[in-house]
Design an enzyme around this catalytic site. Structure first.
Site, PDB file in Angstrom:
ATOM      1  CG  ASP A 179       3.224 -15.432  24.495  1.00 52.76           C
ATOM      2  OD1 ASP A 179       3.211 -14.431  25.233  1.00 52.76           O
ATOM      3  OD2 ASP A 179       3.467 -16.590  24.907  1.00 52.76           O
ATOM      4  N   GLY A 197      -2.200 -20.154  15.002  1.00 50.08           N
ATOM      5  CA  GLY A 197      -0.839 -19.996  14.493  1.00 50.08           C
ATOM      6  C   GLY A 197      -0.027 -21.238  14.791  1.00 50.08           C
ATOM      7  CG  ASP A 235       0.475  -5.422  15.936  1.00 46.41           C
ATOM      8  OD1 ASP A 235       0.196  -6.139  16.914  1.00 46.41           O
ATOM      9  OD2 ASP A 235       1.595  -4.892  15.771  1.00 46.41           O
ATOM     10  CB  SER A 278      -5.548 -22.550  18.931  1.00 44.73           C
ATOM     11  OG  SER A 278      -5.373 -22.867  20.297  1.00 44.73           O
ATOM     12  CG  ASN A 296       3.929 -21.156  26.432  1.00 45.25           C
ATOM     13  OD1 ASN A 296       4.188 -21.112  27.629  1.00 45.25           O
ATOM     14  ND2 ASN A 296       4.665 -20.523  25.532  1.00 45.25           N
TER      15      ASN A 296
HETATM   16  N1  AR6 Z   1      -1.707  -9.268  16.357  1.00 44.26           N
HETATM   17  C1  AR6 Z   1      -2.746 -10.080  16.023  1.00 44.26           C
HETATM   18  N2  AR6 Z   1      -2.592 -11.370  15.662  1.00 44.26           N
HETATM   19  C2  AR6 Z   1      -1.340 -11.854  15.609  1.00 44.26           C
HETATM   20  C3  AR6 Z   1      -0.196 -11.080  15.929  1.00 44.26           C
HETATM   21  C4  AR6 Z   1      -0.419  -9.739  16.313  1.00 44.26           C
HETATM   22  N3  AR6 Z   1       0.597  -8.914  16.647  1.00 44.26           N
HETATM   23  N4  AR6 Z   1       0.907 -11.869  15.771  1.00 44.26           N
HETATM   24  C5  AR6 Z   1       0.465 -13.071  15.370  1.00 44.26           C
HETATM   25  N5  AR6 Z   1      -0.882 -13.071  15.260  1.00 44.26           N
HETATM   26  P1  AR6 Z   1       0.022 -17.685  17.645  1.00 44.26           P
HETATM   27  P2  AR6 Z   1      -1.244 -19.969  19.028  1.00 44.26           P
HETATM   28  C6  AR6 Z   1      -1.818 -14.133  14.882  1.00 44.26           C
HETATM   29  O1  AR6 Z   1       1.028 -18.572  17.026  1.00 44.26           O
HETATM   30  O2  AR6 Z   1      -1.507 -20.646  17.736  1.00 44.26           O
HETATM   31  C7  AR6 Z   1       3.437 -18.795  21.026  1.00 44.26           C
HETATM   32  O3  AR6 Z   1       4.777 -19.214  20.900  1.00 44.26           O
HETATM   33  C8  AR6 Z   1      -1.274 -15.307  14.110  1.00 44.26           C
HETATM   34  O4  AR6 Z   1      -1.190 -14.991  12.734  1.00 44.26           O
HETATM   35  O5  AR6 Z   1       0.472 -16.366  18.198  1.00 44.26           O
HETATM   36  O6  AR6 Z   1      -2.323 -19.926  20.066  1.00 44.26           O
HETATM   37  C9  AR6 Z   1       2.919 -18.995  22.449  1.00 44.26           C
HETATM   38  O7  AR6 Z   1       3.917 -18.774  23.417  1.00 44.26           O
HETATM   39  C10 AR6 Z   1      -2.336 -16.352  14.384  1.00 44.26           C
HETATM   40  O8  AR6 Z   1      -3.408 -16.182  13.471  1.00 44.26           O
HETATM   41  O9  AR6 Z   1      -0.776 -18.417  18.865  1.00 44.26           O
HETATM   42  C11 AR6 Z   1       2.476 -20.424  22.427  1.00 44.26           C
HETATM   43  O10 AR6 Z   1       3.552 -21.300  22.662  1.00 44.26           O
HETATM   44  C12 AR6 Z   1      -2.842 -16.008  15.770  1.00 44.26           C
HETATM   45  O11 AR6 Z   1      -2.316 -14.706  16.069  1.00 44.26           O
HETATM   46  C13 AR6 Z   1       1.951 -20.615  21.024  1.00 44.26           C
HETATM   47  O12 AR6 Z   1       2.633 -19.652  20.232  1.00 44.26           O
HETATM   48  C14 AR6 Z   1      -2.387 -16.969  16.861  1.00 44.26           C
HETATM   49  O13 AR6 Z   1      -1.094 -17.441  16.550  1.00 44.26           O
HETATM   50  C15 AR6 Z   1       0.474 -20.337  20.928  1.00 44.26           C
HETATM   51  O14 AR6 Z   1       0.048 -20.656  19.628  1.00 44.26           O
END
Ligand code: AR6
Length: 202
Positions: free
Chosen positions: A62, A152, A34, A150, A52
Site C-alpha cells: 500500500d 504481509g 515489485d 493479506s 486497509n
Molecule cells: N510489490 C509486490 N508485493 C509487495 C510489494 C510490492 N512493491 N511490497 C510488499 N509486497 P502487505 P496485507 C508484498 O503487508 O498483508 C498496509 O499497511 C508483501 O511482501 O502489503 O494485505 C495496508 O495499509 C506481502 O507478501 O498487505 C494495510 O493496513 C504482500 O505484498 C495492511 O498493510 C502483502 O503484504 C495490509 O496488509
C-alpha cells in the site's frame, strides 16, 4: 521450484515468469517482482492495492503504491465516500481509482482479512479477490495484477492464501486477457506456483 518446464500447458521463459492457460482467451501469469513497476501494453490495466478499511495509505505494498502513484492517489482515495466512520472500503470489498503516475492505468483497492482476527478469513480473502475482479470487469480492465493480499502485515499463511487466490481467480477464466500475480517474496512465489500447478495443470 514446483513448475515443470517440460509441461505443455505452461511456459517458462527462463525469467521466472510462468504462464498458465485459464481458457482459450485468458492466461494466469505468475512472476516475482515489485507490483508498482508492473505494466502491459494498452490502457486497460489495473494493479490491486492490499489496503486497509480507511483506504488512505499504509505500509507494505500500500505504501509503495502510494509513493509510486504520487499524491493525487491519496486525494482520489479521500474522495471515495465513507460507508461507516472512517471506513471507505470494508473488508472483502473493492474500490477503483486512477493510477496517476503508475504504469498501470488504474488501482483497485481491496481489503483482505487480518488472519488472526477475522471469523472466516478464507471467505473474506475470496471476497477480496472476487470483488476486485468484479470491479475490474465492470471497468473494462483487460489486464490485472495482484500482490499476495493479506500475506504481509495481515499475517495470512502463504499456502492457504495461495489456495484461495488461485481457486477464486478461476471463476473469472473468461473475463480477462491476463490475470497476473506479482510476488515480492520467493517463498510466496513458490507457494503460488505449487498451487497453480496443482489446480491448473490437469
Ligand atoms: N510489490 C509486490 N508485493 C509487495 C510489494 C510490492 N512493491 N511490497 C510488499 N509486497 P502487505 P496485507 C508484498 O503487508 O498483508 C498496509 O499497511 C508483501 O511482501 O502489503 O494485505 C495496508 O495499509 C506481502 O507478501 O498487505 C494495510 O493496513 C504482500 O505484498 C495492511 O498493510 C502483502 O503484504 C495490509 O496488509
Amino acid at each position: 521450484m514446483a513448475a515443470t518446464a517440460g509441461h505443455s500447458s505452461l511456459s517458462n521463459g527462463g525469467d521466472g515468469v510462468i504462464r498458465f492457460p485459464l481458457s482459450p482467451t485468458s492466461a494466469l501469469v505468475i512472476q516475482k517482482g515489485d507490483i508498482t513497476r508492473w505494466s502491459v501494453d494498452g490502457s486497460s490495466s489495473a494493479i490491486v492495492n492490499p489496503a486497509n478499511e480507511r483506504m488512505l495509505g499504509g505500509g507494505g505494498a500500500d505504501g509503495a503504491i502510494h509513493r509510486a502513484a504520487g499524491p493525487d492517489l491519496l486525494q482520489a482515495c479521500y474522495s471515495v465516500p465513507e460507508v461507516g466512520p472512517g471506513v471507505r472500503c470494508p473488508t472483502g470489498e473493492a474500490r477503483i481509482t486512477p493510477g496517476f503516475r503508475l504504469p498501470a492505468s488504474h488501482v483497485i483497492h481491496t481489503v483482505g482479512p487480518i488472519y488472526n482476527s477475522d471469523s472466516n478469513p478464507a471467505a473474506s480473502l475470496a471476497s477480496a479477490y472476487r470483488n476486485s475482479l468484479r470491479v475490474a470487469k465492470d471497468n473494462n480492465i483487460q489486464y490485472i495484477a495482484f500482490p499476495a493480499i493479506s500475506c504481509g502485515v495481515f499475517g495470512y499463511p502463504y499456502d492457504e492464501a495461495a489456495t484461495v487466490a488461485i481457486s477464486t481467480i478461476r471463476e473469472f477464466r473468461n473475463d480477462f486477457k491476463e490475470i497476473h500475480f506479482v510476488l515480492f517474496l520467493p517463498d510466496i512465489y513458490d507457494a503460488w506456483l505449487n498451487k497453480a500447478n496443482e489446480f491448473l495443470n490437469n
